[in-house]
Design an enzyme around this catalytic site. Sequence first.
Site, PDB file in Angstrom:
ATOM      1  CB  SER A 133      -0.835  -0.038   1.423  1.00 28.35           C
ATOM      2  OG  SER A 133      -1.693  -1.046   1.250  1.00 28.35           O
TER       3      SER A 133
HETATM    4  N1  SAH Z   1      -0.705  -4.366   3.843  1.00 23.72           N
HETATM    5  C1  SAH Z   1      -0.163  -4.952   2.879  1.00 23.72           C
HETATM    6  C2  SAH Z   1      -1.269  -4.927   1.690  1.00 23.72           C
HETATM    7  C3  SAH Z   1      -1.290  -6.045   0.643  1.00 23.72           C
HETATM    8  S1  SAH Z   1      -2.380  -6.118  -0.662  1.00 23.72           S
HETATM    9  C4  SAH Z   1       0.859  -4.268   2.184  1.00 23.72           C
HETATM   10  O1  SAH Z   1       1.092  -3.214   2.345  1.00 23.72           O
HETATM   11  O2  SAH Z   1       1.749  -4.997   1.775  1.00 23.72           O
HETATM   12  C5  SAH Z   1      -3.773  -6.743   0.129  1.00 23.72           C
HETATM   13  C6  SAH Z   1      -3.227  -8.344   0.378  1.00 23.72           C
HETATM   14  O3  SAH Z   1      -4.437  -8.983   0.821  1.00 23.72           O
HETATM   15  C7  SAH Z   1      -2.822  -9.122  -0.677  1.00 23.72           C
HETATM   16  O4  SAH Z   1      -1.421  -9.671  -0.493  1.00 23.72           O
HETATM   17  C8  SAH Z   1      -3.734 -10.335  -0.726  1.00 23.72           C
HETATM   18  O5  SAH Z   1      -3.390 -11.488  -1.320  1.00 23.72           O
HETATM   19  C9  SAH Z   1      -4.574 -10.199   0.457  1.00 23.72           C
HETATM   20  N2  SAH Z   1      -5.985 -10.884   0.333  1.00 23.72           N
HETATM   21  C10 SAH Z   1      -6.879 -10.554  -0.588  1.00 23.72           C
HETATM   22  N3  SAH Z   1      -7.950 -11.526  -0.020  1.00 23.72           N
HETATM   23  C11 SAH Z   1      -7.779 -11.941   0.899  1.00 23.72           C
HETATM   24  C12 SAH Z   1      -8.342 -12.729   1.873  1.00 23.72           C
HETATM   25  N4  SAH Z   1      -9.759 -13.003   1.715  1.00 23.72           N
HETATM   26  N5  SAH Z   1      -8.063 -13.062   3.085  1.00 23.72           N
HETATM   27  C13 SAH Z   1      -6.512 -13.029   3.572  1.00 23.72           C
HETATM   28  N6  SAH Z   1      -5.921 -12.111   2.435  1.00 23.72           N
HETATM   29  C14 SAH Z   1      -6.525 -11.562   1.424  1.00 23.72           C
END
Ligand code: SAH
Length: 221
Positions: A66
């Site tokens: 993010s």
């Molecule tokens: N806070 C993280 C955001 C990553 S993007 C950062 O800054 O790196 C969001 C993440 O949510 C992705 O890795 C995706 O695979 C995960 N995601 C999507 N749906 C999900 C679910 N149902 N349960 C757990 N993780 C999920």
Amino acid sequence: MTRIDTFKHKGLRQQLCDELRRKGIVDEAVLRAMNEVPRHWFIDSALDAFAYQDRALKIGCDQTISHPSTVAMQSQLLSVQPGMKVLEIGTGSGYQTAILCKMGAKVFSIERQKGLFDKTRTLLSQLGFRAHCFLGDGYRGLTEVDYGPYDRIIVTCGAREIPAALMGQLKEGGIMVIPLDDDEGQEMLRITKNGPSQSEWKVEKFGAYSFVPMLDGRQMR
Ligand code: SAH
């Protein structure tokens, strides 16, 4: 594993924190954590030059780390105090996880993609962040192991609805910060659970955001 944090990185990080202040981040604990945790450790070294710009970056598996301002805003809305139990949905790169650990929270983080889960769990432990990482579907929260209820829940992917299972795992008086999708786009919500029934939840809105979608079990690879 040696990770380098140069004076240049530190300087750029300080500038980023000044920018976050100008963008409305006032929580000193959040700013301190963001000044201390090297964001470039959580991305591919080829993207090092962009680590301290306020932008999202690719982290593989079609996902992104993010924007720093988004991490700061979500952390601020969460009002984390040291010792609180925080459940995070969407571990991704682990950067938000590390910020919450740095703020003194006990972090439980769920990721649905095995590739990211394996890589990030190893990275966090090598870097000394003591988060508990789980592979699973965040819509369901943590069911197999019961560490709940949680003081705070942070969702870092765009949900289509407020996940009922997660609200059930949130303490009374607890706060959930979640980007919610509707036909018009995503909006950041802060939900304060003043009681068990939905009529007792206080819902506040904090503007438009753009997260990758939160996928449920049926869409898991
Ligand atoms: N806070 C993280 C955001 C990553 S993007 C950062 O800054 O790196 C969001 C993440 O949510 C992705 O890795 C995706 O695979 C995960 N995601 C999507 N749906 C999900 C679910 N149902 N349960 C757990 N993780 C999920």
